[in-house]
Design a protein around this motif. Structure first.
Motif, PDB file in Angstrom:
ATOM      1  N   VAL A 279      10.885 -60.537   2.422  1.00  0.00           N
ATOM      2  CA  VAL A 279      12.040 -61.362   2.799  1.00  0.00           C
ATOM      3  C   VAL A 279      12.300 -62.410   1.724  1.00  0.00           C
ATOM      4  CG1 VAL A 279      12.865 -63.051   4.475  1.00  0.00           C
ATOM      5  CG2 VAL A 279      11.780 -60.957   5.269  1.00  0.00           C
TER       6      VAL A 279
ATOM      7  N   ARG B 160       5.410 -58.580   4.865  1.00  0.00           N
ATOM      8  CA  ARG B 160       6.764 -58.603   5.410  1.00  0.00           C
ATOM      9  C   ARG B 160       7.509 -59.858   4.970  1.00  0.00           C
ATOM     10  NH1 ARG B 160       6.909 -57.555  11.527  1.00  0.00           N
ATOM     11  NH2 ARG B 160       6.796 -55.403  10.846  1.00  0.00           N
ATOM     12  N   TRP B 161       6.866 -61.018   5.065  1.00  0.00           N
ATOM     13  CA  TRP B 161       7.521 -62.252   4.646  1.00  0.00           C
ATOM     14  C   TRP B 161       7.694 -62.313   3.131  1.00  0.00           C
ATOM     15  CZ3 TRP B 161      10.539 -64.893   7.438  1.00  0.00           C
ATOM     16  CH2 TRP B 161      10.362 -64.949   8.809  1.00  0.00           C
TER      17      TRP B 161
END
Length: 69
Positions: free
Chosen positions: A43, A39-40
Protein backbone atom coordinates in the motif's frame (compact mmCIF):
# COMPACT_ATOMS: atom_id res chain seq x y z
CA UNK A 1 -16.56 -4.13 8.87
CA UNK A 2 -12.98 -5.09 8.12
CA UNK A 3 -11.13 -3.86 5.07
CA UNK A 4 -8.98 -6.96 4.69
CA UNK A 5 -9.82 -10.62 5.09
CA UNK A 6 -8.84 -12.67 8.10
CA UNK A 7 -5.34 -14.03 7.50
CA UNK A 8 -5.60 -16.64 10.22
CA UNK A 9 -6.74 -19.70 8.28
CA UNK A 10 -7.50 -21.92 11.29
CA UNK A 11 -10.02 -19.45 12.70
CA UNK A 12 -11.50 -20.50 16.03
CA UNK A 13 -10.68 -24.21 15.82
CA UNK A 14 -8.96 -25.66 18.89
CA UNK A 15 -5.28 -26.54 18.70
CA UNK A 16 -5.92 -30.28 19.02
CA UNK A 17 -7.71 -30.42 15.64
CA UNK A 18 -5.31 -28.19 13.71
CA UNK A 19 -2.86 -30.02 11.47
CA UNK A 20 0.63 -30.23 12.89
CA UNK A 21 3.56 -28.75 11.05
CA UNK A 22 6.24 -31.37 11.18
CA UNK A 23 9.02 -32.63 9.00
CA UNK A 24 6.77 -32.86 5.94
CA UNK A 25 4.75 -29.73 6.65
CA UNK A 26 5.19 -26.38 4.91
CA UNK A 27 8.40 -24.75 6.04
CA UNK A 28 8.40 -21.39 4.22
CA UNK A 29 4.85 -20.29 5.03
CA UNK A 30 4.65 -16.63 6.00
CA UNK A 31 3.26 -15.77 9.41
CA UNK A 32 0.17 -13.62 9.82
CA UNK A 33 2.30 -10.79 11.18
CA UNK A 34 4.55 -10.87 8.11
CA UNK A 35 1.54 -10.97 5.77
CA UNK A 36 0.21 -7.80 7.39
CA UNK A 37 3.60 -6.08 7.04
CA UNK A 38 3.89 -7.06 3.38
CA UNK A 39 0.34 -5.91 2.69
CA UNK A 40 0.97 -2.47 4.19
CA UNK A 41 4.33 -2.27 2.42
CA UNK A 42 2.53 -2.70 -0.93
CA UNK A 43 0.00 0.00 0.00
CA UNK A 44 2.79 2.42 0.93
CA UNK A 45 4.74 1.55 -2.24
CA UNK A 46 1.66 2.17 -4.40
CA UNK A 47 0.97 5.55 -2.81
CA UNK A 48 4.64 6.55 -3.13
CA UNK A 49 4.82 5.56 -6.81
CA UNK A 50 1.54 7.33 -7.59
CA UNK A 51 2.82 10.49 -5.87
CA UNK A 52 6.12 10.35 -7.75
CA UNK A 53 4.31 9.90 -11.08
CA UNK A 54 2.06 12.88 -10.29
CA UNK A 55 4.99 15.16 -9.52
CA UNK A 56 6.94 13.95 -12.56
CA UNK A 57 3.91 14.67 -14.75
CA UNK A 58 3.57 18.12 -13.22
CA UNK A 59 7.29 18.76 -13.85
CA UNK A 60 7.03 17.71 -17.50
CA UNK A 61 3.86 19.79 -17.93
CA UNK A 62 5.57 22.92 -16.59
CA UNK A 63 8.56 22.36 -18.87
CA UNK A 64 6.31 21.96 -21.92
CA UNK A 65 4.23 25.03 -21.04
CA UNK A 66 7.24 27.23 -20.36
CA UNK A 67 9.01 26.18 -23.58
CA UNK A 68 6.69 28.32 -25.68
CA UNK A 69 7.49 31.54 -23.79
Amino acid sequence: MRIFTNLKLHGDTPLRVQPGVGEWGPSQVMTTKRKRRVRWMWVIAFVLIATLLFFFGHYVYTIIMSAGD
